[in-house]
Write a protein that holds these residues in place. Sequence first.
Motif, PDB file in Angstrom:
ATOM      1  N   ARG A 284       0.851  -1.181   0.000  1.00  0.00           N
ATOM      2  CA  ARG A 284       0.000   0.000   0.000  1.00  0.00           C
ATOM      3  C   ARG A 284       0.895   1.243   0.000  1.00  0.00           C
ATOM      4  NH1 ARG A 284      -4.391  -2.450  -1.335  1.00  0.00           N
ATOM      5  NH2 ARG A 284      -5.363  -3.729   0.234  1.00  0.00           N
ATOM      6  N   PHE A 285       0.416   2.301  -0.655  1.00  0.00           N
ATOM      7  CA  PHE A 285       1.131   3.564  -0.607  1.00  0.00           C
ATOM      8  C   PHE A 285       0.962   4.182   0.775  1.00  0.00           C
ATOM      9  CE2 PHE A 285       0.782   3.384  -5.254  1.00  0.00           C
ATOM     10  CZ  PHE A 285       2.080   3.691  -5.594  1.00  0.00           C
ATOM     11  N   ALA A 286       1.985   4.879   1.227  1.00  0.00           N
ATOM     12  CA  ALA A 286       1.927   5.531   2.533  1.00  0.00           C
ATOM     13  C   ALA A 286       1.017   6.753   2.509  1.00  0.00           C
ATOM     14  CB  ALA A 286       3.329   5.932   2.985  1.00  0.00           C
ATOM     15  N   PHE A 287       0.890   7.392   1.344  1.00  0.00           N
ATOM     16  CA  PHE A 287       0.057   8.586   1.216  1.00  0.00           C
ATOM     17  C   PHE A 287      -1.048   8.360   0.199  1.00  0.00           C
ATOM     18  CE2 PHE A 287       4.368  10.193   2.235  1.00  0.00           C
ATOM     19  CZ  PHE A 287       4.084  10.722   3.481  1.00  0.00           C
ATOM     20  N   LYS A 288      -2.133   9.098   0.335  1.00  0.00           N
ATOM     21  CA  LYS A 288      -3.235   9.010  -0.620  1.00  0.00           C
ATOM     22  C   LYS A 288      -2.796   9.533  -1.980  1.00  0.00           C
ATOM     23  CE  LYS A 288      -6.955   9.440   2.663  1.00  0.00           C
ATOM     24  NZ  LYS A 288      -8.170  10.156   3.038  1.00  0.00           N
ATOM     25  N   GLY A 289      -3.513   9.134  -3.016  1.00  0.00           N
ATOM     26  CA  GLY A 289      -3.161   9.500  -4.379  1.00  0.00           C
ATOM     27  C   GLY A 289      -3.136  10.996  -4.618  1.00  0.00           C
ATOM     28  N   LYS A 290      -4.088  11.717  -4.000  1.00  0.00           N
ATOM     29  CA  LYS A 290      -4.152  13.160  -4.184  1.00  0.00           C
ATOM     30  C   LYS A 290      -2.887  13.829  -3.631  1.00  0.00           C
ATOM     31  CE  LYS A 290      -7.502  16.817  -3.310  1.00  0.00           C
ATOM     32  NZ  LYS A 290      -8.755  17.149  -2.654  1.00  0.00           N
TER      33      LYS A 290
ATOM     34  N   ALA B 236       6.455   7.932  -3.460  1.00  0.00           N
ATOM     35  CA  ALA B 236       6.446   6.528  -3.874  1.00  0.00           C
ATOM     36  C   ALA B 236       6.572   5.566  -2.691  1.00  0.00           C
ATOM     37  CB  ALA B 236       7.586   6.281  -4.856  1.00  0.00           C
ATOM     38  N   ARG B 237       6.634   6.086  -1.461  1.00  0.00           N
ATOM     39  CA  ARG B 237       6.849   5.232  -0.292  1.00  0.00           C
ATOM     40  C   ARG B 237       5.665   4.280  -0.094  1.00  0.00           C
ATOM     41  NH1 ARG B 237       6.973   8.064   5.128  1.00  0.00           N
ATOM     42  NH2 ARG B 237       7.898   9.637   3.811  1.00  0.00           N
ATOM     43  N   THR B 238       5.981   3.014   0.170  1.00  0.00           N
ATOM     44  CA  THR B 238       4.957   2.003   0.396  1.00  0.00           C
ATOM     45  C   THR B 238       5.267   1.240   1.676  1.00  0.00           C
ATOM     46  OG1 THR B 238       6.142   0.310  -0.851  1.00  0.00           O
ATOM     47  CG2 THR B 238       4.544   1.633  -2.078  1.00  0.00           C
ATOM     48  N   HIS B 239       4.272   0.515   2.161  1.00  0.00           N
ATOM     49  CA  HIS B 239       4.489  -0.429   3.250  1.00  0.00           C
ATOM     50  C   HIS B 239       3.806  -1.735   2.872  1.00  0.00           C
ATOM     51  CE1 HIS B 239       0.581   1.299   4.375  1.00  0.00           C
ATOM     52  NE2 HIS B 239       0.344   0.136   4.943  1.00  0.00           N
ATOM     53  N   SER B 240       4.303  -2.827   3.417  1.00  0.00           N
ATOM     54  CA  SER B 240       3.796  -4.156   3.068  1.00  0.00           C
ATOM     55  C   SER B 240       3.195  -4.830   4.284  1.00  0.00           C
ATOM     56  CB  SER B 240       4.925  -5.043   2.543  1.00  0.00           C
ATOM     57  OG  SER B 240       5.433  -4.535   1.352  1.00  0.00           O
ATOM     58  N   HIS B 241       2.194  -5.644   4.024  1.00  0.00           N
ATOM     59  CA  HIS B 241       1.689  -6.565   5.032  1.00  0.00           C
ATOM     60  C   HIS B 241       1.293  -7.856   4.327  1.00  0.00           C
ATOM     61  CE1 HIS B 241      -1.860  -4.267   3.745  1.00  0.00           C
ATOM     62  NE2 HIS B 241      -2.562  -5.348   3.995  1.00  0.00           N
TER      63      HIS B 241
END
Length: 143
Positions: free
Chosen positions: A76-82, A109-114
Amino acid sequence: MAVSKEQWEEIEKQLSGSWGRVELVCDGYKINAAIVNVSPLKLGIAVYVDGVTLGEWIFNEEKSEIPLKFHQEKKRFAFKGKYRDWLLKASKNRVWTKEERAKYAADAARTHSHWLPYWTNPTSFCRHIRKTCTSIELVKIGY
């Protein structure tokens, strides 16, 4: 004994139905895959490793091999698309140094995984198991 192509097709067929169950032994772990409700109106293939699913595997901060081998990774992206769009646009429009521009682009572009302990597609589950495990044995189908 390795699993044959016909057995993989039978496993996928079993996990495509409403009440499918499969038991495998993969790299020494006993894997039970069963069709369950993963949300009120959604079915999925729950994966139990040695009979359990632990909550600590979801975020996998200790880099355990079990979620990497048997669970589905979601990024998932860390920030919303806007906000990501704004960061990228602002980095191009403003007079920033190359380093500052790179920093904001990296933030966008920062993401986190689960790791989810279930799969929604039997084909992707089987493909992932074949790719990550070196020894796979079929114990039972539809028990």
